[in-house]
Design a protein around this motif. Sequence first.
Motif, PDB file in Angstrom:
ATOM      1  N   PHE A  83       0.913  -1.123   0.004  1.00 19.48           N
ATOM      2  CA  PHE A  83      -0.061   0.077  -0.074  1.00 19.48           C
ATOM      3  C   PHE A  83       1.077   1.205   0.044  1.00 19.48           C
ATOM      4  N   GLY A  84       2.048   1.188   0.761  1.00 25.43           N
ATOM      5  CA  GLY A  84       2.762   2.309   0.733  1.00 25.43           C
ATOM      6  C   GLY A  84       3.509   2.493  -0.531  1.00 25.43           C
ATOM      7  N   MET A  85       3.879   1.263  -1.411  1.00 20.50           N
ATOM      8  CA  MET A  85       4.590   1.507  -2.788  1.00 20.50           C
ATOM      9  C   MET A  85       3.449   2.160  -3.703  1.00 20.50           C
ATOM     10  N   LEU A  86       2.333   1.554  -3.433  1.00 25.68           N
ATOM     11  CA  LEU A  86       1.169   2.237  -4.459  1.00 25.68           C
ATOM     12  C   LEU A  86       1.333   3.607  -4.585  1.00 25.68           C
ATOM     13  N   GLY A  87       0.985   4.015  -3.221  1.00 20.89           N
ATOM     14  CA  GLY A  87       1.046   5.667  -3.038  1.00 20.89           C
ATOM     15  C   GLY A  87       2.456   6.238  -3.780  1.00 20.89           C
ATOM     16  N   GLN A  88       3.462   5.696  -3.164  1.00 22.56           N
ATOM     17  CA  GLN A  88       4.670   6.151  -3.701  1.00 22.56           C
ATOM     18  C   GLN A  88       4.988   6.221  -5.105  1.00 22.56           C
ATOM     19  N   ARG A  89       4.232   5.003  -5.703  1.00 21.94           N
ATOM     20  CA  ARG A  89       4.430   4.976  -7.287  1.00 21.94           C
ATOM     21  C   ARG A  89       3.440   6.193  -7.964  1.00 21.94           C
ATOM     22  N   VAL A  90       2.227   6.302  -7.386  1.00 17.87           N
ATOM     23  CA  VAL A  90       1.178   7.245  -8.106  1.00 17.87           C
ATOM     24  C   VAL A  90       1.978   8.815  -7.889  1.00 17.87           C
ATOM     25  N   PHE A  91       2.563   8.957  -6.599  1.00 20.39           N
ATOM     26  CA  PHE A  91       3.209  10.491  -6.233  1.00 20.39           C
ATOM     27  C   PHE A  91       4.440  10.609  -7.088  1.00 20.39           C
ATOM     28  N   ARG A  92       5.127   9.617  -7.454  1.00 13.81           N
ATOM     29  CA  ARG A  92       6.479   9.715  -8.306  1.00 13.81           C
ATOM     30  C   ARG A  92       6.081   9.846  -9.819  1.00 13.81           C
TER      31      ARG A  92
ATOM     32  N   ARG B 162      13.922  17.585   2.354  1.00  7.68           N
ATOM     33  CA  ARG B 162      14.493  18.175   0.960  1.00  7.68           C
ATOM     34  C   ARG B 162      13.877  19.724   0.960  1.00  7.68           C
ATOM     35  N   LEU B 163      12.693  19.757   1.429  1.00  8.65           N
ATOM     36  CA  LEU B 163      11.915  20.909   1.121  1.00  8.65           C
ATOM     37  C   LEU B 163      12.134  21.985   2.208  1.00  8.65           C
ATOM     38  N   VAL B 164      12.144  21.274   3.394  1.00  9.98           N
ATOM     39  CA  VAL B 164      12.254  22.617   4.560  1.00  9.98           C
ATOM     40  C   VAL B 164      13.320  22.061   5.403  1.00  9.98           C
ATOM     41  N   GLY B 165      14.239  21.195   5.116  1.00 12.52           N
ATOM     42  CA  GLY B 165      15.466  21.062   5.852  1.00 12.52           C
ATOM     43  C   GLY B 165      15.282  19.700   6.821  1.00 12.52           C
ATOM     44  N   GLU B 166      16.354  19.250   7.223  1.00 12.32           N
ATOM     45  CA  GLU B 166      16.112  18.292   7.971  1.00 12.32           C
ATOM     46  C   GLU B 166      15.778  18.324   9.473  1.00 12.32           C
ATOM     47  N   GLY B 167      16.231  19.229  10.140  1.00  8.39           N
ATOM     48  CA  GLY B 167      15.732  19.401  11.334  1.00  8.39           C
ATOM     49  C   GLY B 167      14.270  19.785  11.508  1.00  8.39           C
ATOM     50  N   MET B 168      13.774  20.752  10.492  1.00  2.16           N
ATOM     51  CA  MET B 168      12.195  20.914  10.700  1.00  2.16           C
ATOM     52  C   MET B 168      11.434  19.768  10.225  1.00  2.16           C
ATOM     53  N   ALA B 169      12.064  18.800   9.378  1.00  5.62           N
ATOM     54  CA  ALA B 169      11.264  17.991   8.955  1.00  5.62           C
ATOM     55  C   ALA B 169      11.211  16.719  10.144  1.00  5.62           C
TER      56      ALA B 169
ATOM     57  N   THR C 233       8.950  11.019   4.443  1.00  8.05           N
ATOM     58  CA  THR C 233      10.466  11.092   5.208  1.00  8.05           C
ATOM     59  C   THR C 233      11.612  11.501   4.141  1.00  8.05           C
ATOM     60  N   GLN C 234      11.268  11.198   2.776  1.00 14.40           N
ATOM     61  CA  GLN C 234      12.188  11.796   1.826  1.00 14.40           C
ATOM     62  C   GLN C 234      11.867  13.437   1.232  1.00 14.40           C
TER      63      GLN C 234
ATOM     64  N   LEU D 266       1.050  14.093  -0.744  1.00  6.88           N
ATOM     65  CA  LEU D 266       0.539  14.433  -2.138  1.00  6.88           C
ATOM     66  C   LEU D 266       0.990  15.873  -2.548  1.00  6.88           C
ATOM     67  N   ALA D 267       0.824  16.852  -1.681  1.00  6.58           N
ATOM     68  CA  ALA D 267       1.154  18.152  -2.028  1.00  6.58           C
ATOM     69  C   ALA D 267       2.557  18.333  -2.390  1.00  6.58           C
ATOM     70  N   MET D 268       3.412  17.643  -1.460  1.00  9.73           N
ATOM     71  CA  MET D 268       4.931  17.756  -1.772  1.00  9.73           C
ATOM     72  C   MET D 268       5.491  17.044  -3.197  1.00  9.73           C
ATOM     73  N   CYS D 269       4.667  16.207  -3.762  1.00  8.29           N
ATOM     74  CA  CYS D 269       5.225  15.590  -5.033  1.00  8.29           C
ATOM     75  C   CYS D 269       4.668  16.342  -6.039  1.00  8.29           C
ATOM     76  N   CYS D 270       4.050  17.406  -5.834  1.00  9.84           N
ATOM     77  CA  CYS D 270       3.900  18.658  -6.932  1.00  9.84           C
ATOM     78  C   CYS D 270       5.072  19.511  -6.976  1.00  9.84           C
ATOM     79  N   ASP D 271       5.093  20.079  -7.897  1.00  8.64           N
ATOM     80  CA  ASP D 271       6.107  21.032  -8.218  1.00  8.64           C
ATOM     81  C   ASP D 271       6.130  22.122  -7.130  1.00  8.64           C
ATOM     82  N   PHE D 272       5.092  22.696  -6.677  1.00 10.31           N
ATOM     83  CA  PHE D 272       5.311  23.929  -5.907  1.00 10.31           C
ATOM     84  C   PHE D 272       3.573  23.894  -5.390  1.00 10.31           C
TER      85      PHE D 272
END
Length: 260
Positions: A82-91, A151-158, A146-147, A115-121
Amino acid sequence: MVELANVLLEKEGNIAVLTVNRPKALNALNADTLNDIDKAVDMVAADAEVDVLIITGAGKAFVAGADITFMQPLNAMEGRAFGMLGQRVFRKIETLDKPVIAAVNGFALGGGCELAMCCDFRIASDAAKFGQPEVGLGITPGYGGTQRLPRLVGEGMAKELCYTADIIDANEALRIGLVNHVVPADELMDYAKKVAKKIASKGQIAVRFCKKAINEGMQTDIDRGMTFEADLFGLCFATEDQKEGMKAFIDKRKPEFKGK
Ligand code: CAA
């Protein structure tokens, strides 16, 4: 308009709007909804008229996460699938050969934030809320959170957001760089469409090359990234759009791009 069970796909000129449409469950993502998003993205990819895709949610949520009722009985292998299904669609959304804007109208939690994060902005309504609340359910984020979040907000904030499961409002999301703009709720779609139309008015081959170059460059070292950029920059000179764009500048008129 294409109406799938859990997704609406509308077209306005060169702009497509994909609305996750399962408002009774705050647009929570079960396998059927993910498969509908997948199908709608395939339609957008195949439609030569569409230059920009906007993704939003129906009702008070963007997407309130993966469907907890659906996930509760899963075993380890089913959970992984189920995780990989979402990952595949979002990728697929992330690597779609057209820009994708998230118009975040409300709750973007867990899989919704992902979902918002896999969009360009992301453009947010002032009613939007963001978070990765998964640890409160005894799981990790599973559709790329977690990935993409570090990348978007920095490691500490994430790490703080993932460990605490805190929900943040749109202005805090703006402050940490998770969203580009916050606009009043009733202006969200007009604003997102205005940005999409501006993008659609440019040379589309060049816009798509920008997406490819930035996506590749974020995953590689600077020298490889520069080589990739030089290749795409060079390839632009094989297009009619480049000849037209520069000729129009010299002639002091607006360019008429054909995406060729
Ligand atoms: N899964 C399944 N159903 C959900 C849901 C979800 N993620 N989020 C909301 N719903 C359902 C509720 O169960 C409720 O259904 P009923 O009317 O049948 O009871 C309906 O949507 C409306 O929700 P609420 O009554 O809870 O609405 P609210 O305004 O009181 O609260 C909310 C809104 C704070 C978003 C709350 O619904 C909530 O906390 N939702 C869960 C958020 C969450 O934890 N998301 C992460 C999921 S895990 C994940 O996404 C993993 C991953 O990375 C892949």
